[in-house]
Design an enzyme around this catalytic site. Structure first.
Site, PDB file in Angstrom:
ATOM      1  N   CYS A 105       0.806  -1.224   0.000  1.00 47.65           N
ATOM      2  CA  CYS A 105       0.000   0.000   0.000  1.00 47.65           C
ATOM      3  C   CYS A 105       0.841   1.278   0.000  1.00 47.65           C
ATOM      4  O   CYS A 105       0.336   2.346  -0.345  1.00 47.65           O
ATOM      5  CB  CYS A 105      -0.938   0.010   1.200  1.00 47.65           C
ATOM      6  SG  CYS A 105      -2.071  -1.403   1.261  1.00 47.65           S
ATOM      7  N   HIS A 119      -3.244   7.379   2.864  1.00 44.86           N
ATOM      8  CA  HIS A 119      -3.651   6.057   2.383  1.00 44.86           C
ATOM      9  C   HIS A 119      -5.037   5.757   2.925  1.00 44.86           C
ATOM     10  O   HIS A 119      -5.316   5.947   4.111  1.00 44.86           O
ATOM     11  CB  HIS A 119      -2.644   5.011   2.863  1.00 44.86           C
ATOM     12  CG  HIS A 119      -3.054   3.593   2.610  1.00 44.86           C
ATOM     13  ND1 HIS A 119      -3.572   3.176   1.412  1.00 44.86           N
ATOM     14  CD2 HIS A 119      -3.024   2.489   3.425  1.00 44.86           C
ATOM     15  CE1 HIS A 119      -3.845   1.879   1.485  1.00 44.86           C
ATOM     16  NE2 HIS A 119      -3.522   1.445   2.693  1.00 44.86           N
ATOM     17  N   ASN A 135     -10.082  -0.027   0.340  1.00 47.92           N
ATOM     18  CA  ASN A 135      -8.619   0.027   0.299  1.00 47.92           C
ATOM     19  C   ASN A 135      -8.140  -0.562  -1.020  1.00 47.92           C
ATOM     20  O   ASN A 135      -8.208  -1.771  -1.231  1.00 47.92           O
ATOM     21  CB  ASN A 135      -8.049  -0.755   1.489  1.00 47.92           C
ATOM     22  CG  ASN A 135      -6.534  -0.722   1.549  1.00 47.92           C
ATOM     23  OD1 ASN A 135      -5.866  -0.284   0.619  1.00 47.92           O
ATOM     24  ND2 ASN A 135      -5.984  -1.204   2.654  1.00 47.92           N
TER      25      ASN A 135
END
Length: 362
Positions: free
Chosen positions: A113, A251, A281
């Protein structure tokens, strides 16, 4: 020698059309819309009917048009992904082929990520140190491929998508000014797909299933600690106070993590751009998608100071200070889009869901 910088001159995104809602998940998981939203902030996510490189290509086409450069001018391509179509060759070469770029350097980067921030730092420093004029940095993921659809803790979190930026060399003091990236390897096993790759028994009849390890509480603690420390280091080196940060692009992993990050950094929560409710996500794609949408919605103004922060499997983490340039609107537009999809998200996932259910019952 004149100092040069890497300005973000183009931005683009690609979200597959099939939407998987929380209600859809509740048809085959023991969960509910209220349970998911209260714990994550997620309302829905996208499920892709195409490969990761296809998502990356469309996002790149929009970013290149936005920058007003030709594909021939792109001389560096970095694709941040942990869900590539293939390991050999990399998918950056597929994107290069799809775009018709003649001879750019092209490679994939896997920091999960945090991958886009790693890619942004890498491209910026390569441009400052070498001859590259225009770089394409992409975050693209098809995480739905990995998921065990019987496990609520991970099935509700992730989605598919891609975002991209074009960096252009300039003498103006804009672009990524400073970054702090790192990795807390002591936590590498708490967020992992441990047997995908050469650790997998290639002759096992059950190769279509693999574990997705996820220890949520520990991830939360380490994520906030890693991102928070990185953000403080970046702000200190940049000489910026928290009040001088105009926009935070975090994020998009969990709304609680975003809120806690802002609180620890001493930055007002309303400065954080949030779109996790729409996409979940998307790993390396969350930051470039959020950046693109923040610009589309007028959240970023000329000369704004941005704080970017992310964490991911590894456990990788990072933060960066971006000084925005003058332009906040595209120079051009692309009509690039994915092939049409006549299936719902549940249709696309039906075989995967059944496979995971069978594996659980065995």
């Amino acid at each position: 020698m004149t100092q040069c910088y890497a300005e973000i001159t183009g931005w683009g995104k690609c979200l597959p059309p099939a939407t998987l809602s929380n209600h859809d998940l509740s048809t085959f998981l023991d969960t509910s819309d209220e349970w998911i939203q209260s714990r994550t902030g997620i309302e829905q996510r996208r499920i892709s009917h195409v490969n990761t490189s296809d998502l990356a290509t469309v996002a790149a086409q929009h970013a290149i048009a936005c920058a007003g450069v030709s594909v021939e001018e792109i001389d560096l391509i970095i694709v941040a992904t942990c869900s590539p179509d293939s390991l050999i060759p990399n998918i950056a070469s597929r994107v290069q082929q799809n775009l018709g770029i003649p001879s750019a350097a092209a490679f994939d980067l896997n920091a999960a990520c945090t991958g886009f921030l790693y890619g942004l730092e890498t491209a910026t420093r390569l441009m400052q140190a070498s001859h590259y004029r225009h770089a394409l940095v992409i975050g693209a993921e098809r995480l739905s491929f990995y998921l065990d659809w019987t496990k609520r803790d991970t099935a509700v979190l992730f989605g598919d998508g891609a975002g991209a930026v074009v960096l252009s060399k300039t003498e103006q003091k804009v672009g990524l000014q400073d970054a702090q990236i790192g990795c807390d390897a002591q936590g590498r096993d708490i967020l992992a797909v441990p047997k995908f790759g050469t650790a997998m028994d290639r002759f096992d009849a059950d190769n279509g299933y693999w574990a997705f390890d996820f220890v949520g509480k520990e991830i939360f603690k380490r994520a906030v600690r890693g991102m928070g420390a990185a953000a403080q280091q970046v702000l200190a080196r940049s000489g910026l106070s928290t009040e001088e940060i105009d926009v935070v692009i975090p994020h998009q992993a969990n709304i609680r993590i975003i809120q806690t990050l802002c609180d620890l950094a001493g930055i007002a929560q309303d400065k954080a751009f949030v779109n996790i409710h729409r996409y979940g996500n998307t790993s390396a794609a969350t930051v470039p998608i959020a950046l693109c949408e923040a610009l589309e919605q007028g959240k970023i103004k000329p000369h704004d100071d941005l704080l970017v922060a992310a964490f991911g499997a590894g456990l990788t983490w990072g933060a960066g200070h971006i000084r925005w340039g003058e332009r906040i609107t595209p120079l051009g537009k692309s009509d690039a889009q994915l092939p049409s999809c006549d299936h719902t998200a549940l249709d696309l996932l039906s075989k995967a869901i059944e496979h995971c259910k069978r594996h659980q019952s065995e």
